[in-house]
Write an enzyme that holds these catalytic residues in place. Structure first.
Site, PDB file in Angstrom:
ATOM      1  N   ASP A  33     -11.594 -51.969  58.995  1.00 39.88           N
ATOM      2  CA  ASP A  33     -11.399 -53.272  59.627  1.00 39.88           C
ATOM      3  C   ASP A  33     -11.451 -54.401  58.598  1.00 39.88           C
ATOM      4  O   ASP A  33     -12.525 -54.818  58.168  1.00 39.88           O
ATOM      5  CB  ASP A  33     -12.506 -53.469  60.683  1.00 39.88           C
ATOM      6  CG  ASP A  33     -12.383 -54.794  61.386  1.00 39.88           C
ATOM      7  OD1 ASP A  33     -13.359 -55.221  62.039  1.00 39.88           O
ATOM      8  OD2 ASP A  33     -11.315 -55.434  61.273  1.00 39.88           O
ATOM      9  N   ASP A 215      -5.796 -58.627  59.794  1.00 42.16           N
ATOM     10  CA  ASP A 215      -6.911 -57.942  60.440  1.00 42.16           C
ATOM     11  C   ASP A 215      -6.518 -56.559  60.967  1.00 42.16           C
ATOM     12  O   ASP A 215      -5.986 -56.425  62.074  1.00 42.16           O
ATOM     13  CB  ASP A 215      -7.442 -58.810  61.592  1.00 42.16           C
ATOM     14  CG  ASP A 215      -8.669 -58.215  62.244  1.00 42.16           C
ATOM     15  OD1 ASP A 215      -9.233 -58.861  63.141  1.00 42.16           O
ATOM     16  OD2 ASP A 215      -9.056 -57.091  61.857  1.00 42.16           O
TER      17      ASP A 215
HETATM   18  C1  47J Z   1     -14.407 -53.660  67.009  1.00 43.60           C
HETATM   19  C2  47J Z   1     -13.485 -54.778  66.681  1.00 43.60           C
HETATM   20  C3  47J Z   1     -12.967 -55.102  65.425  1.00 43.60           C
HETATM   21  C4  47J Z   1     -12.158 -56.214  65.628  1.00 43.60           C
HETATM   22  C5  47J Z   1     -11.344 -56.959  64.613  1.00 43.60           C
HETATM   23  N1  47J Z   1     -12.017 -57.329  63.447  1.00 43.60           N
HETATM   24  N2  47J Z   1     -12.201 -56.518  66.933  1.00 43.60           N
HETATM   25  C6  47J Z   1     -11.501 -57.612  67.620  1.00 43.60           C
HETATM   26  N3  47J Z   1     -13.017 -55.633  67.595  1.00 43.60           N
END
Ligand code: 47J
Length: 327
Positions: A33, A215
């Site tokens: 992430d 992202d």
């Molecule tokens: C678990 C998770 C990771 C992200 C993006 N960074 N989101 C929106 N939710």
């Protein structure tokens, strides 16, 4: 000098991409992430009712960071918390001998239900790591001085396995030139400025660019409300569905391609990527891959965009930069 490559396996509808990571003597599947900076995983300390079906990290191989704890809430309001150990982490052959591992003692239902994922590996900047009292470094920051080049790359694909590389750029993964743009790290994200958009109805209000983050942990492409509205105005049967909390369209629709100008170069998201997924199994109504970024404060270039390009996250110079190239 270390270099490595690891597969990024798509989950249903490309909702997320999971990669194998060895932590201590467990191999877990983690969601890489670039929008967060915590490496956390389910563990033998997680309540069984929360961790059933997940791979678990056993901290017996690690060294506890006494008094350290972590607590993270993501943009989608999913959350997790726990304590911290130092242990060996290997990603695609790249080894961090003492990486902060955030062992979960509590997770929200979104993580419990996603049984394919054993946790997240954050690749944003360590300034937003949530460990207290002393934030720790991300895997990339931990190993960056041992890498041949302080970069990692992202090659996600629609409905197929992609890959992450660490320490090198793979010239076989892209065509044409790489377009680089500066990154603003003030918010801890890989944040850049998009020049403008086009495609779809009223040409998605071209010219209005804006601040965005790259992202990998977000599934969709969140854009200024006027751009999202403009795009779907050209899609027969598309509408904003308040109950679904976003734009929906007929699963039978072939939406137009969507173009993003970054660093003076245009990158195209095929329309098929924007017919994202049925609202529920068997539904003939699909959720749109482009949604409005209202209330977020910036646009989010998630997987719907990233699977259309080869992305280079470069921290090898005097300041970080993002590179994009056509896949
Ligand atoms: C678990 C998770 C990771 C992200 C993006 N960074 N989101 C929106 N939710």
């Amino acid at each position: 000098c270390q270099t490595g490559e690891v597969a990024a396996d798509p989950q249903l509808y490309d909702q997320s991409y999971l990669s194998p990571v060895t932590i201590g003597n467990s191999e877990l599947m983690l969601d890489f992430d670039t929008g967060s900076a915590d490496l956390w995983c389910f563990s033998t300390e997680s309540p069984a009712v929360q961790s059933a079906g997940h791979g678990l990290y056993n901290p017996s191989t690690g060294t506890e960071l006494d008094g350290a704890f972590w607590d993270i809430t993501y943009g989608d309001q999913s959350a997790a918390s726990g304590n911290v150990f130092a242990d060996k982490v290997v990603v695609g052959g790249v080894t961090a001998t003492k990486q902060a591992i955030e062992a979960a003692t509590s997770v929200s239902y979104e993580f419990t239900e996603d049984v394919a994922s054993d946790g997240l590996l954050g690749l944003a900047f360590s300034s937003i790591n949530t460990i207290l009292p002393q934030p720790q470094t991300t895997f990339f920051d931990t190993v960056r001085n041992t890498l041949a080049k302080a970069v990692f790359t992202v090659d996600l694909k629609k409905g197929a396995a992609g890959s992450y590389t660490f320490g090198y750029i793979d010239s076989s993964k892209y065509s044409g030139a790489i377009t680089y743009v500066p990154v603003n790290t003030a918010n801890g994200f890989w944040q850049f400025t998009a020049d403008g958009y086009s495609g779809g109805g009223n040409n998605a209000s071209t010219g209005r660019g804006g601040v965005a983050i790259a992202d990998t942990g977000t599934s969709l492409l969140y854009l200024p409300a006027s751009v999202a509205k403009g795009y779907y105005s050209g899609v027969q049967g598309a509408s904003f569905d308040f109950r679904q909390g976003g734009y929906t369209l007929p699963c039978s629709a072939t939406p137009p391609d969507f173009n993003v100008a970054i660093g003076g170069k245009t990158f195209t998201v095929p329309g098929s990527y924007i017919n994202y997924a049925p609202l529920r199994a068997g539904s003939s109504t699909c959720f749109g891959g482009i949604q409005a970024d209202s209330g977020i404060g910036f646009s989010i270039f998630g997987d719907v965009f990233l699977k259309a390009v080869y992305a280079i996250f470069d921290d090898s110079g005097s300041s970080p930069k993002l590179g994009f190239a056509a896949q």
